[in-house]
Enzyme design. Structure first.
Site, short mmCIF file in Angstrom:
data_model
loop_
_atom_site.label_atom_id
_atom_site.label_comp_id
_atom_site.label_asym_id
_atom_site.label_seq_id
_atom_site.Cartn_x
_atom_site.Cartn_y
_atom_site.Cartn_z
N LYS A 1 -21.13 17.16 54.82
CA LYS A 1 -20.78 16.98 53.40
C LYS A 1 -20.35 15.54 53.13
CE LYS A 1 -17.55 20.21 53.51
NZ LYS A 1 -17.62 20.69 54.91
N ARG B 1 -12.85 25.71 47.47
CA ARG B 1 -12.91 26.41 48.75
C ARG B 1 -12.47 27.85 48.64
NH1 ARG B 1 -12.54 21.63 52.33
NH2 ARG B 1 -12.64 22.33 54.49
N ARG C 1 -17.14 13.80 67.02
CA ARG C 1 -16.26 12.92 66.23
C ARG C 1 -14.84 12.94 66.82
NH1 ARG C 1 -15.87 14.01 59.99
NH2 ARG C 1 -14.99 15.93 60.81
N ARG D 1 -9.19 12.26 63.99
CA ARG D 1 -8.94 13.51 63.26
C ARG D 1 -8.47 14.58 64.22
NH1 ARG D 1 -12.84 15.42 58.36
NH2 ARG D 1 -11.86 17.43 58.85
N ARG E 1 -11.34 26.68 61.82
CA ARG E 1 -11.86 26.11 60.55
C ARG E 1 -13.16 26.81 60.15
NH1 ARG E 1 -12.22 20.17 62.45
NH2 ARG E 1 -13.33 19.75 60.51
#
Ligand code: AP5
Ligand code: MG
Length: 192
Positions: free
Chosen positions: A14, A89, A128, A134, A146
């Protein structure tokens, strides 16, 4: 003003695709995840409040993200529209967004939904996590949570917007460039 939602599970691309879309179509990119991370980075009271929720991969309260989005929509004058990334969401967030837009004579024009396999999501997020800071990318159980939170609380929105006739699925597998071309084809169809 056009209003596009970019939708998909964690790691579906996204944020990556939003940068290209926002530039090409002169849209304001509104990422609630980025806004919340900025709050954490600044050490604000709100940041302190949401830090632990995000570290577990749970959703922050609806009213927090709704207020952030409302403030940004109200301030914007110069763009051709908005690109919402990671928002809405929940069904409540979707209903509140529609109410805000209605008040301005606007509506959600399109939900671009990125479809990516579970294995590819995990691979991208762990990739990542290995190079960036993160914290929610660094723990396999948080990544799985998640994805689970997405499946249970967020995915039902696909049906919600499908019923409104604005759902537009896009194959999110392949290179960033290949996926961007598919997205542009979908946007140009509704824009023409
Ligand atoms: P948020 O920041 O929205 O994170 P997310 O939904 O978990 O998704 P990501 O940002 O990780 O993935 P993405 O789909 O943007 O993919 P990206 O382009 O980065 O939310 C974080 C947290 O904030 C939530 O858990 C929640 O706590 C809170 N929150 C946020 N919004 C909220 C809301 N509305 N309500 C309540 N709580 C909220 O790509 C991922 C990786 O893959 C990158 O490394 C990228 O380089 C790579 N990649 C991208 N495309 C490709 C490709 N085609 N091939 C290979 N690699 C690729
Ligand atoms: Mg993102």
């Amino acid at each position: 003003m056009i209003n596009i939602l970019i939708f998909g599970p964690p790691g579906s691309g996204k944020g990556t695709q939003s940068e290209h879309i926002a530039k090409k179509y002169n849209l304001l990119h509104l990422s609630t995840g980025d806004m919340l991370r900025a709050e954490i980075g600044s050490g604000s009271e709100l940041g302190e409040k949401v830090k632990h929720i995000m570290a577990r991969g749970e959703l922050v309260p609806d009213e927090v993200v709704i207020a952030m989005i409302a403030a940004r929509i109200d301030a914007e004058k110069s763009r051709s529209g908005f690109l919402y990334d990671g928002f809405p969401r929940t069904v409540q967030q979707a209903a509140e967004l529609e109410k805000m837009l209605e008040g301005k004579g606007l509506k959600v024009n399109m939900m671009l939904a990125l479809d990516v396999s579970h294995d590819e999501l995990v691979k991208r997020l762990l990739g990542r996590g290995a190079i960036s800071g993160r914290s929610d990318d660094q723990d396999m159980s948080v990544i799985e949570n998640r994805i689970e939170v997405y499946r249970s609380k967020t995915e039902p929105l696909a049906d919600y917007f499908r019923k409104k006739g604005v759902y537009s699925p896009v194959d999110g597998m392949g290179t960033v460039e290949e996926i961007f071309i598919r997205i542009c084809t979908a946007i140009d169809k509704i824009n023409s």
